[in-house]
Enzyme design. Sequence first.
Site, PDB file in Angstrom:
ATOM      1  N   VAL A 185       0.799  -1.226   0.000  1.00 14.98           N
ATOM      2  CA  VAL A 185       0.000   0.000   0.000  1.00 14.98           C
ATOM      3  C   VAL A 185       0.833   1.277   0.000  1.00 14.98           C
ATOM      4  O   VAL A 185       0.309   2.366   0.191  1.00 14.98           O
ATOM      5  CB  VAL A 185      -1.000   0.031   1.185  1.00 14.98           C
ATOM      6  CG1 VAL A 185      -2.021  -1.084   1.034  1.00 14.98           C
ATOM      7  CG2 VAL A 185      -0.286  -0.074   2.525  1.00 14.98           C
ATOM      8  N   LYS A 186       2.131   1.156  -0.237  1.00 20.04           N
ATOM      9  CA  LYS A 186       2.965   2.352  -0.245  1.00 20.04           C
ATOM     10  C   LYS A 186       2.980   3.014  -1.632  1.00 20.04           C
ATOM     11  O   LYS A 186       2.509   2.435  -2.612  1.00 20.04           O
ATOM     12  CB  LYS A 186       4.384   1.995   0.211  1.00 20.04           C
ATOM     13  CG  LYS A 186       4.444   1.494   1.666  1.00 20.04           C
ATOM     14  CD  LYS A 186       3.827   2.460   2.655  1.00 20.04           C
ATOM     15  CE  LYS A 186       4.320   2.302   4.086  1.00 20.04           C
ATOM     16  NZ  LYS A 186       3.707   1.202   4.844  1.00 20.04           N
ATOM     17  N   THR A 187       3.547   4.215  -1.689  1.00 19.99           N
ATOM     18  CA  THR A 187       3.484   5.035  -2.907  1.00 19.99           C
ATOM     19  C   THR A 187       4.039   4.309  -4.131  1.00 19.99           C
ATOM     20  O   THR A 187       3.515   4.434  -5.234  1.00 19.99           O
ATOM     21  CB  THR A 187       4.235   6.361  -2.696  1.00 19.99           C
ATOM     22  OG1 THR A 187       3.678   6.999  -1.558  1.00 19.99           O
ATOM     23  CG2 THR A 187       4.112   7.276  -3.907  1.00 19.99           C
TER      24      THR A 187
END
Length: 401
Positions: A185-187
């Site tokens: 779910v990170k950039t």
Amino acid sequence: MPGFELFGAEERKEVNDVLETGILMRYGFDGPRKGIWKALELEKAITEVFGCDYAHLTSSGTAALTTALSALGVGYGDEVIMPSFTFVASFEAVLSVGAVPVLVDIDETLTLNPAAVEAAINPKTKCVMPVHMCGSMADLDALKVICEKHGLILLEDACQSIGGTYKGKKLGTIGDAGTFSFDFVKTITCAEGGVVMTNKKDIFVKSDGFTDHGHDHLGVDRGADLHPFVGYNFRISELHAAVGLAQIRKLDGFLAIQKKNNQALRAHLAAIPEISFRKVPDESGDSFSFLSWFLPNEAITKAVVAEFKEQGIMAGSFYWFVNNWHYISKWDHLKEAATLNGISTPQKQALLGLQQQQFPASDAVMSRCISTAISLLWTEEQIKEKGEKMAAAIKKVLAQQ
Ligand SMILES: *Cc1c(COP(=O)(O)O)cnc(C)c1O
């Protein structure tokens, strides 16, 4: 916020390069891998994109923090000052190297309050770990001054702020070391992965060995490597690195979309005089992955959360104050020192001591804060609809006060 929203042919191509050779490991097998070195390529790209001298990939962001702390020599007997609002990984990493996490108050930056940091310093303090939460940064100049004055290490947990900057430098490259997470779910994502960034060669060399059983990686024959120190296995695989390589090439595009969508949503909330926004030490450096906003008090905030839930518009917005993962109020397992194995006496005492510790200054901020994650997929029409619905629900609650 998350790069997984724009997963596509580019990621598949990079992964396929690895699948074609079947060499899924980042080290060795020089002949059969036919020149495919995805982890090395991604590390090089990270140094270029983020402007640091060295980058070493790990199996997760948690592993990156653990690795960085170890490489920086933080361990038994040491205290690490970190914020009361973060992700559980920050204190997990500190505990895993044998050090004591010292939680201190945050302010309206949603990150470390420099005055609270200074007040917590004692002879055992070795490291200050700001966590650049929700896409934006801590007051790094103030923290640097404190670290220099007291001879402390500055380790940036930039896992949530990939692409953010502070006074022209990328977050994660400003302290003695910094980390990103590339979890799902990170950039930008590798599925699972992380990186230690540093401008110090010795920190890089130690990180490189630590994540691979202490191998010195000096020869061509892996089996003949020496082990100058004890390490672990926190390696990233070639498959994961391949995904990250495709994602890092899209980062500028992701950041541009985040900024546009964030500002468009913000305009709807900014029209409400009772709403204020998170303080950003360098406004031009926000990565815009979240829009974090404040209501006047806890009661109104709770009523707005209830109204959002009632109307089915809470998805994507987070009231961290009562969230199981991110704020001290809900970390009962930490406060009870509920570990599976024995921990050191200083660690146990510090954790149990958290039961008595109050965080009124942090509570005063977090109880009024809602963060809305910015999607890369929103259309202009969807942002308008979302913004109007959010604003109407907030106004309805305010009118009832
Ligand atoms: C995601 C995250 C981590 C850890 O990352 P993982 O890759 O999930 O282990 C650490 N710190 C913060 C602030 C994070 O958001």
